[in-house]
Design an enzyme around this catalytic site. Structure first.
Site, mmCIF file in Angstrom:
data_model
loop_
_atom_site.group_PDB
_atom_site.id
_atom_site.type_symbol
_atom_site.label_atom_id
_atom_site.label_comp_id
_atom_site.label_asym_id
_atom_site.label_seq_id
_atom_site.Cartn_x
_atom_site.Cartn_y
_atom_site.Cartn_z
ATOM 1 C CE LYS A 13 -49.435 -15.889 -6.903
ATOM 2 N NZ LYS A 13 -50.404 -14.820 -7.196
ATOM 3 N NE ARG A 88 -47.870 -14.251 -13.306
ATOM 4 C CZ ARG A 88 -47.161 -13.737 -12.312
ATOM 5 N NH1 ARG A 88 -46.380 -14.502 -11.595
ATOM 6 N NH2 ARG A 88 -47.236 -12.451 -12.043
ATOM 7 N NE ARG A 127 -49.412 -6.641 -2.997
ATOM 8 C CZ ARG A 127 -49.365 -7.720 -3.761
ATOM 9 N NH1 ARG A 127 -49.394 -8.926 -3.225
ATOM 10 N NH2 ARG A 127 -49.304 -7.616 -5.069
ATOM 11 N NE ARG A 160 -45.977 -5.774 -6.206
ATOM 12 C CZ ARG A 160 -46.271 -7.058 -6.348
ATOM 13 N NH1 ARG A 160 -46.225 -7.874 -5.312
ATOM 14 N NH2 ARG A 160 -46.619 -7.543 -7.512
ATOM 15 N NE ARG A 171 -49.863 -7.618 -10.994
ATOM 16 C CZ ARG A 171 -49.759 -7.506 -9.673
ATOM 17 N NH1 ARG A 171 -50.109 -6.391 -9.082
ATOM 18 N NH2 ARG A 171 -49.308 -8.498 -8.948
HETATM 19 P P1 AMP Z 1 -45.891 -11.149 -8.954
HETATM 20 O O1 AMP Z 1 -45.211 -10.578 -7.755
HETATM 21 O O2 AMP Z 1 -45.804 -12.647 -9.014
HETATM 22 O O3 AMP Z 1 -47.295 -10.636 -9.119
HETATM 23 O O4 AMP Z 1 -45.061 -10.622 -10.229
HETATM 24 C C1 AMP Z 1 -44.897 -9.260 -10.510
HETATM 25 C C2 AMP Z 1 -44.542 -9.072 -11.974
HETATM 26 O O5 AMP Z 1 -43.304 -9.770 -12.275
HETATM 27 C C3 AMP Z 1 -45.559 -9.642 -12.968
HETATM 28 O O6 AMP Z 1 -46.609 -8.751 -13.231
HETATM 29 C C4 AMP Z 1 -44.683 -9.888 -14.192
HETATM 30 O O7 AMP Z 1 -44.398 -8.689 -14.869
HETATM 31 C C5 AMP Z 1 -43.364 -10.382 -13.569
HETATM 32 N N1 AMP Z 1 -43.346 -11.863 -13.418
HETATM 33 C C6 AMP Z 1 -43.242 -12.560 -12.250
HETATM 34 N N2 AMP Z 1 -43.251 -13.892 -12.483
HETATM 35 C C7 AMP Z 1 -43.365 -14.038 -13.827
HETATM 36 C C8 AMP Z 1 -43.462 -15.155 -14.706
HETATM 37 N N3 AMP Z 1 -43.450 -16.411 -14.242
HETATM 38 N N4 AMP Z 1 -43.560 -14.919 -16.033
HETATM 39 C C9 AMP Z 1 -43.575 -13.678 -16.528
HETATM 40 N N5 AMP Z 1 -43.522 -12.573 -15.772
HETATM 41 C C10 AMP Z 1 -43.415 -12.738 -14.426
#
Ligand code: AMP
Length: 219
Positions: A13, A88, A127, A160, A171
């Site tokens: 993404k 989400r 990654r 990460r 996740r």
């Molecule tokens: P991502 O980089 O989008 O995978 O986000 C990493 C982490 O940030 C996720 O596992 C959540 O803990 C938090 N996070 C990011 N976006 C959201 C969202 N829209 N709602 C809740 N938690 C989020």
């Protein structure tokens, strides 16, 4: 143009949203990236959210809504945006619609990148991210020239916390639980644009652009 990009962790993404951002001159807003830099900088947002994302849990909806509302009110979002990592779940999707109503706009489309679970696990565990500029590498498909060092800025690469195998599984299971209702929500509104994400980044981008044009959602 106002777009949302959906897909499981590791679907690409971020990369695809970055390309759309360049093509259409709109900001790429990644909520995960905003949260990670907030934590690194020790900002108030970081302090409020660190404990959630470190465990691979979603940050509470009300915190996320506040963060996104503020971001979408910034000047650079006037001509559109691409949201990556938000919404989400259904509550956040409805929240985004209500932000749109407050600000007098509606989404143009919701791109959904589909990828197999096998490919996701492979991509995420390989990654690496630059601790200085945020550039993303893959040890197999897009490795840095020197081990552990960013090609762009010489920063140190790190894995990460939430890309470790146990957290990835957590996740993915959260994603699968939440995504169905989100798909239904946008499909019922005729907004969902399905894109196959197993190919390389270029092929995925071309398919995305083609479908956006086809649906005449943008110029
Ligand atoms: P991502 O980089 O989008 O995978 O986000 C990493 C982490 O940030 C996720 O596992 C959540 O803990 C938090 N996070 C990011 N976006 C959201 C969202 N829209 N709602 C809740 N938690 C989020």
């Amino acid at each position: 143009m106002r777009l949302v990009i959906l897909g499981p962790p590791g679907a690409g993404k971020g990369v695809e949203a970055g390309r759309l951002s360049q093509r259409y001159g709109i900001p790429h807003i990644s909520t995960g990236k905003i949260l990670r830099s907030a934590v690194r900088e020790g900002s108030p947002w970081g302090k409020r959210t660190k404990s959630f994302w470190e465990k691979g849990e979603l940050v509470p909806d009300e915190i996320m809504m506040e963060l996104v509302r503020l971001r979408l009110r910034e000047q650079d979002c006037k001509g559109g945006f691409i949201l990556d990592g938000f919404p989400r779940n259904l509550i956040q999707a409805e929240g985004l619609d209500s932000i749109g109503r407050e600000m007098n706009w509606a989404l143009n489309g919701v791109i959904d990148i589909g990828v197999s679970q096998e490919a996701i696990l492979r991509r995420l565990s390989n990654r690496r991210v630059c601790s200085a500029c945020g550039a993303v590498y893959n040890l197999i498909t897009a490795p840095p020239k020197s081990d552990g060092i960013c090609d762009r800025c010489g920063g140190k690469l790190y894995q990460r916390e939430d890309d470790r195998p146990q957290t990835i599984r957590r996740r993915l299971s959260i994603y699968r639980k939440e995504i169905k209702e989100l798909h239904d929500y946008y499909r019922n509104q005729g907004m969902l644009i399905d894109v196959k994400g197993n190919g390389d980044a270029e092929a995925v981008f071309e398919e995305m652009i083609g479908k956006l044009r086809l649906e005449a959602r943008c110029g």
